[in-house]
Design a protein around this motif. Structure first.
Motif, short mmCIF file in Angstrom:
data_model
loop_
_atom_site.label_atom_id
_atom_site.label_comp_id
_atom_site.label_asym_id
_atom_site.label_seq_id
_atom_site.Cartn_x
_atom_site.Cartn_y
_atom_site.Cartn_z
N HIS A 1 0.85 -1.20 0.00
CA HIS A 1 0.00 0.00 0.00
C HIS A 1 0.88 1.25 0.00
O HIS A 1 1.06 1.87 1.05
N GLU B 1 0.40 4.22 -0.94
CA GLU B 1 -0.24 5.49 -0.58
C GLU B 1 -0.21 5.71 0.93
O GLU B 1 -0.10 6.84 1.40
N TYR B 2 -0.29 4.65 1.72
CA TYR B 2 -0.19 4.79 3.17
C TYR B 2 1.27 4.80 3.61
O TYR B 2 1.61 5.41 4.61
N ARG C 1 3.67 6.32 2.14
CA ARG C 1 4.21 7.67 2.00
C ARG C 1 4.00 8.47 3.27
O ARG C 1 4.88 9.19 3.73
N TRP C 2 2.81 8.35 3.87
CA TRP C 2 2.52 9.06 5.11
C TRP C 2 3.43 8.57 6.24
O TRP C 2 3.99 9.37 6.99
N PRO D 1 3.24 15.01 2.23
CA PRO D 1 2.38 14.38 1.23
C PRO D 1 1.21 15.27 0.82
O PRO D 1 0.77 16.14 1.57
N ARG E 1 -5.13 14.81 -2.35
CA ARG E 1 -5.13 13.61 -3.17
C ARG E 1 -5.39 12.37 -2.32
O ARG E 1 -6.17 11.49 -2.70
N ASP E 2 -4.76 12.30 -1.15
CA ASP E 2 -4.93 11.13 -0.30
C ASP E 2 -6.34 11.05 0.30
O ASP E 2 -6.91 9.97 0.42
N TYR F 1 -8.58 9.89 -2.40
CA TYR F 1 -8.35 8.47 -2.64
C TYR F 1 -9.05 7.61 -1.58
O TYR F 1 -9.61 6.57 -1.88
N LEU F 2 -9.01 8.06 -0.33
CA LEU F 2 -9.66 7.30 0.74
C LEU F 2 -11.17 7.26 0.58
O LEU F 2 -11.81 6.26 0.89
#
Length: 112
Positions: A70, A72-73, A75-76, A93, A97-98, A101-102
């Motif tokens: 994952h 995208e997670y 990156r955080w 980040p 966008r995140d 996406y969620l």
């Protein structure tokens, strides 16, 4: 004893186990504290997770697998876990966008 062969007390396995146990105690205590006003439970959870990631090889492997699966997670978490002395610290980040996406809708465009 020469300095090269001297081990610090923080290198011992007892210290690592104590820190991992402390991390788990903080994670378990987070829901118990979360009913109080303020972000106390979230802070305890994050600190406990950081302590476990610092001292447990198993947790590091699980984190590596999770961040590859994952990104995208990941990156955080990468942004949050970096120390200031690490060169090439990634930028903050893209929050919008995140969030989008969620909360995306996968059912749009599907006709039944």
């Amino acid at each position: 004893m020469p300095d090269a062969k001297r081990k610090s007390w923080t290198d011992s396995s007892a210290y690592r186990w104590a820190m991992v146990i402390l991390g788990w105690i903080l994670i378990v205590a987070a829901p118990l504290i979360s009913w109080l006003p303020g972000p106390g439970g979230l802070a305890l959870f994050i600190i406990g997770l950081g302590v476990i990631l610092k001292h447990s090889l198993w947790a590091k492997k699980q984190y590596s697998r999770f961040s590859k699966r994952h990104p995208e997670y990941g990156r955080w978490a990468d942004w949050a876990l970096r120390r200031s002395k690490v060169t090439g610290r990634p930028p903050f980040p893209n929050i919008m966008r995140d969030i989008l996406y969620l909360f995306r809708r996968d059912d749009v465009g599907i006709s039944l």
